[in-house]
Design a protein around this motif. Sequence first.
Motif, PDB file in Angstrom:
ATOM      1  N   ILE A  21       0.830  -1.200   0.000  1.00  0.00           N
ATOM      2  CA  ILE A  21       0.000   0.000   0.000  1.00  0.00           C
ATOM      3  C   ILE A  21       0.865   1.251   0.000  1.00  0.00           C
ATOM      4  O   ILE A  21       0.569   2.228  -0.691  1.00  0.00           O
ATOM      5  CB  ILE A  21      -0.980  -0.028   1.190  1.00  0.00           C
ATOM      6  N   PRO A  56      -5.435   1.828   0.497  1.00  0.00           N
ATOM      7  CA  PRO A  56      -5.707   0.381   0.487  1.00  0.00           C
ATOM      8  C   PRO A  56      -6.605  -0.040  -0.684  1.00  0.00           C
ATOM      9  O   PRO A  56      -6.355  -1.059  -1.330  1.00  0.00           O
ATOM     10  CB  PRO A  56      -6.386   0.137   1.836  1.00  0.00           C
ATOM     11  N   HIS A 121      -7.142  -6.653   1.983  1.00  0.00           N
ATOM     12  CA  HIS A 121      -5.954  -5.879   2.373  1.00  0.00           C
ATOM     13  C   HIS A 121      -5.771  -5.888   3.875  1.00  0.00           C
ATOM     14  O   HIS A 121      -6.712  -6.078   4.642  1.00  0.00           O
ATOM     15  CB  HIS A 121      -5.997  -4.448   1.833  1.00  0.00           C
TER      16      HIS A 121
END
Length: 137
Positions: A21, A56, A121
């Motif tokens: 990220i 994200p 994520h």
Amino acid sequence: MIDPTRIQGAVIGIGCDLVDIERVREMHERHGERCLTRIYTEAEQAYCLQMRNPYPSLAARFAAKEAVSKAFGTGIGKEFGLLSLSVGKGQNGEPVAVLDDQGQALLEKVGGTEVLLSLSHTSTQAMAFAVVVRNPS
């Protein structure tokens, strides 16, 4: 709930990808809007950038583009570009693969009828898993 009759058929290809990220955040800070328009569709940008922390979701969508290109067996390039896939939302909030004309042509070329996606994520990494399937007629 998944309708099992919807996904019966042959698996044409699978792909997965993992993205940091922080890398996506740094890329955006370094290159600004130009990088967003080269990688993400307008719909993806609108969805992600309305979030308090868009990175994200942006990273998961980048991973999805890579995963789908791997499922097609092409990678990102002439046959399948970064904008060939837009990640949308289905009726229950699930990620849905929306292909442009180039992506749709590739799907037909490989004998597929649908691309299935899963995204996830953590606080540091985003991942995507893609499956190209041929549903029975």
